[in-house]
Design a protein around this motif. Structure first.
Motif, short mmCIF file in Angstrom:
data_model
loop_
_atom_site.label_atom_id
_atom_site.label_comp_id
_atom_site.label_asym_id
_atom_site.label_seq_id
_atom_site.Cartn_x
_atom_site.Cartn_y
_atom_site.Cartn_z
N VAL A 145 52.77 42.43 44.28
CA VAL A 145 53.52 41.71 43.24
C VAL A 145 54.22 40.49 43.83
O VAL A 145 54.36 39.46 43.16
N ALA A 146 54.65 40.57 45.09
CA ALA A 146 55.34 39.44 45.72
C ALA A 146 54.39 38.32 46.13
O ALA A 146 54.85 37.22 46.47
N ASP A 147 53.09 38.57 46.12
CA ASP A 147 52.12 37.54 46.50
C ASP A 147 52.11 36.42 45.45
O ASP A 147 51.99 36.69 44.25
N PRO A 148 52.23 35.15 45.87
CA PRO A 148 52.18 34.05 44.89
C PRO A 148 50.89 34.00 44.09
O PRO A 148 50.87 33.50 42.97
N ALA A 149 49.80 34.52 44.67
CA ALA A 149 48.52 34.51 43.96
C ALA A 149 48.39 35.62 42.94
O ALA A 149 47.42 35.63 42.16
N PHE A 150 49.36 36.55 42.91
CA PHE A 150 49.26 37.70 42.00
C PHE A 150 49.29 37.24 40.54
O PHE A 150 48.41 37.58 39.75
N GLY A 151 50.31 36.47 40.19
CA GLY A 151 50.41 36.00 38.82
C GLY A 151 49.26 35.09 38.43
O GLY A 151 48.75 35.16 37.31
N GLN A 152 48.85 34.22 39.38
CA GLN A 152 47.74 33.33 39.09
C GLN A 152 46.45 34.10 38.86
O GLN A 152 45.64 33.76 38.00
N ALA A 153 46.24 35.17 39.64
CA ALA A 153 45.02 35.97 39.49
C ALA A 153 44.97 36.64 38.12
O ALA A 153 43.92 36.65 37.46
N TRP A 154 46.08 37.20 37.68
CA TRP A 154 46.11 37.84 36.37
C TRP A 154 45.95 36.81 35.25
O TRP A 154 45.25 37.07 34.26
N THR A 155 46.58 35.65 35.42
CA THR A 155 46.43 34.60 34.41
C THR A 155 44.98 34.15 34.31
O THR A 155 44.42 34.02 33.20
N ASN A 156 44.35 33.91 35.46
CA ASN A 156 42.95 33.49 35.46
C ASN A 156 42.05 34.56 34.85
O ASN A 156 41.09 34.25 34.12
N THR A 157 42.34 35.82 35.16
CA THR A 157 41.52 36.91 34.62
C THR A 157 41.63 37.00 33.11
O THR A 157 40.62 37.16 32.40
N VAL A 158 42.86 36.88 32.59
CA VAL A 158 43.05 36.95 31.14
C VAL A 158 42.40 35.75 30.46
O VAL A 158 41.73 35.89 29.42
N VAL A 159 42.58 34.55 31.02
CA VAL A 159 41.97 33.36 30.44
C VAL A 159 40.45 33.45 30.49
O VAL A 159 39.76 33.11 29.51
N PHE A 160 39.92 33.91 31.61
CA PHE A 160 38.47 34.09 31.72
C PHE A 160 37.98 35.08 30.67
O PHE A 160 36.94 34.85 30.04
N THR A 161 38.72 36.17 30.46
CA THR A 161 38.32 37.17 29.47
C THR A 161 38.32 36.58 28.07
O THR A 161 37.39 36.82 27.28
N LEU A 162 39.35 35.81 27.72
CA LEU A 162 39.42 35.21 26.39
C LEU A 162 38.30 34.20 26.18
O LEU A 162 37.66 34.18 25.11
N LEU A 163 38.05 33.37 27.19
CA LEU A 163 36.95 32.41 27.07
C LEU A 163 35.60 33.12 26.98
O LEU A 163 34.71 32.70 26.23
N ALA A 164 35.46 34.19 27.75
CA ALA A 164 34.21 34.94 27.71
C ALA A 164 34.02 35.63 26.36
O ALA A 164 32.87 35.81 25.91
N LEU A 165 35.11 36.02 25.70
CA LEU A 165 34.98 36.61 24.38
C LEU A 165 34.49 35.57 23.37
O LEU A 165 33.71 35.88 22.48
#
Length: 311
Positions: free
Chosen positions: A80-100
């Motif tokens: 959770v403390a990793d700076p890339a953690f939030g970015q990874a979840w954001t990218n995953t959610v955005v990728f999922t929405l675009l893929a839908l």
């Protein structure tokens, strides 16, 4: 005067099956029991045990060689403390929405078109399903050439129509949607065939009645096609979300998570923790456990919706 009490009749027990018949019944189904045991063994070894192992690893610090150390929730705090953690979840959610939008709507539209065709239907099915038969690495390498900023096919097409070339994979504005295009092309064929099978089970009388009522093509799709295939649509929605939230091959092979972490996904970050950041398998397992919980929640919602639809 003597009263006669009538005792209630005891329920009769079903006749016991002779031991010989039971033995013959077991012997007759021994093959089925064997296949069942083999399936349960495969599930236990390759599905259930890895899940249990991942849950245990998420609370340990280990390199899979030395004796593991129990660290409790430290791995979760590290992730959770990793700076890339939030970015990874954001990218995953955005990728999922675009893929839908691309990988969920487009296959359904293609299936509707194929269902209306009368000629070359089998050939077109083969063409649509062909990308699924290719190994994913082959498809990804093919699109790497398509996206090449120099001789790439896509930029050549843009040049022919007079549009400026794009840095497909080198720009944070276009990198993620470029991965969505690759994923949609690779996996669209399976969805098209499933939708097509569902469409062919719709009675033609419903379309004829809607057409007699003056319904146009879009009204027929909305009022007949969608309601008749809603269970398949809900099932494919869940499968699409589960698959796209685990996207790994595309960012691993095309962008390496870049540029500027624009394509780092949760699955790719798990890989980095386990195999790039000094073999931190505990942190990678903790991140995987978080992803599994999210996917279980999605599956639970889908099952609830499906159950409500069946009533």
């Amino acid at each position: 005067m003597h009263t006669r009490t009538i005792e209630p009749k005891r329920p009769s027990r079903p006749p016991r099956r002779p031991a010989g018949k039971r033995k013959r019944a077991v012997q007759a189904n021994i093959t089925a029991y064997g296949f069942l045991c083999a399936a349960l063994f495969c599930f236990a070894m390759f599905a259930w045990w890895p899940i249990i192992r991942q849950v245990v690893l998420s609370f340990q610090e280990t390199n899979l060689v030395d004796e593991p150390t129990w660290v409790g929730l430290d791995n979760f705090r590290t992730v959770v403390a990793d700076p890339a953690f939030g970015q990874a979840w954001t990218n995953t959610v955005v990728f999922t929405l675009l893929a839908l939008v691309c990988g969920y709507v487009i296959p359904f539209a293609v299936a509707i078109v194929l269902n209306e065709l009368r000629h070359a239907r089998g050939y077109l099915r083969f063409v649509v399903y062909l990308p699924v038969m290719l190994p994913p690495i082959v498809s990804v390498l093919l699109f790497r050439w398509f996206y090449d900023p120099g001789p790439g096919l896509f930029n050549q097409v843009l040049d022919v129509v007079g549009l400026p070339a794009l840095s497909w994979l080198d720009s944070s504005d276009t990198a993620l949607i470029s991965l969505v295009i690759v994923s949609t092309w690779m996996n669209m064929g399976s969805g098209v065939l499933i939708y097509l099978a569902a469409l062919q089970n719709i009675p033609g009388d419903l379309y004829e009645a809607a057409e007699l009522d003056g319904a146009g093509i879009f009204k027929r799709i909305w009022n007949v096609t969608v309601p008749q295939t809603r269970l398949i649509l809900l099932l494919m929605l869940m499968l699409q979300i589960v698959a796209t939230m685990q996207v790994f091959i595309e960012p691993y092979m095309l962008t390496g998570g870049g540029p500027e972490n624009a394509t780092v996904t949760v699955a790719y970050l798990m890989y980095q923790y386990a195999f790039v950041y000094g073999g931190n398998y505990g942190a990678g397992s903790a991140l995987g456990l978080m992803l599994m919980i999210v996917l279980l929640a999605v599956a639970a919602v889908q099952l609830r919706l499906t159950r409500d639809e069946k009533r």
